[in-house]
Motif scaffolding. Structure first.
Motif, PDB file in Angstrom:
ATOM      1  N   GLY A   4       0.811  -1.206   0.000  1.00 27.01           N
ATOM      2  CA  GLY A   4       0.000   0.000   0.000  1.00 27.01           C
ATOM      3  C   GLY A   4       0.848   1.261   0.000  1.00 27.01           C
ATOM      4  N   LYS A   5       2.147   1.115   0.262  1.00 24.49           N
ATOM      5  CA  LYS A   5       3.089   2.242   0.208  1.00 24.49           C
ATOM      6  C   LYS A   5       3.796   2.277  -1.149  1.00 24.49           C
ATOM      7  N   GLN A   6       3.330   1.459  -2.079  1.00 21.77           N
ATOM      8  CA  GLN A   6       3.778   1.415  -3.466  1.00 21.77           C
ATOM      9  C   GLN A   6       5.211   0.913  -3.634  1.00 21.77           C
ATOM     10  N   ASP A   7       5.591  -0.047  -2.804  1.00 19.68           N
ATOM     11  CA  ASP A   7       6.865  -0.736  -2.966  1.00 19.68           C
ATOM     12  C   ASP A   7       6.596  -2.062  -3.667  1.00 19.68           C
ATOM     13  N   LEU A   8       7.351  -2.342  -4.723  1.00 17.08           N
ATOM     14  CA  LEU A   8       7.233  -3.616  -5.424  1.00 17.08           C
ATOM     15  C   LEU A   8       7.846  -4.695  -4.550  1.00 17.08           C
ATOM     16  N   VAL A   9       7.047  -5.714  -4.186  1.00 20.17           N
ATOM     17  CA  VAL A   9       7.529  -6.769  -3.301  1.00 20.17           C
ATOM     18  C   VAL A   9       7.456  -8.156  -3.938  1.00 20.17           C
ATOM     19  N   GLY A  10       6.869  -8.248  -5.123  1.00 16.38           N
ATOM     20  CA  GLY A  10       6.789  -9.538  -5.779  1.00 16.38           C
ATOM     21  C   GLY A  10       6.587  -9.387  -7.273  1.00 16.38           C
TER      22      GLY A  10
END
Length: 102
Positions: free
Chosen positions: A44-50
């Motif tokens: 939700g903080k717009q970090d790509l995690v996958g």
């Protein structure tokens, strides 16, 4: 409305927004492209995690198509992330546009 009530309301709003910010850090949303051949997950903080790429999407003779699919999937996930943040923040701010919070 007295100044004490206004301060109390501001403090409650600040606490609720801090809670939502923390919630957004752990919330995830997905985006996809190519019928699911490429899937991206962002917080939700717009970090790509996958990022998942189906092997069928990999064509060494058409790398540009894969690049386009990855960008489309990531952008789809980022749009979903922004929508989630706007929805959660909108509940607290009751639709107010507060600079730096949306």
């Amino acid at each position: 409305m007295g100044m004490g009530n206004l301060q109390r309301m501001a403090l409650q709003m600040q606490q609720e927004m801090a809670r939502i910010q923390a919630e957004l850090e752990t919330a995830t949303v997905d985006g996809s492209a190519g019928g699911g051949a490429v899937r991206a997950t962002v917080t939700g903080k717009q970090d790509l995690v996958g990022l998942v790429i189906d092997p069928s999407a990999v064509d060494p003779d058409d790398v540009e198509m894969l690049q386009d699919l990855v960008m489309a999937a990531v952008n789809d996930a980022l749009r979903a992330s922004r929508a989630l943040a706007e929805e959660k923040m909108g509940a607290v701010t009751a639709g107010l546009r507060i600079p730096g919070l949306g």
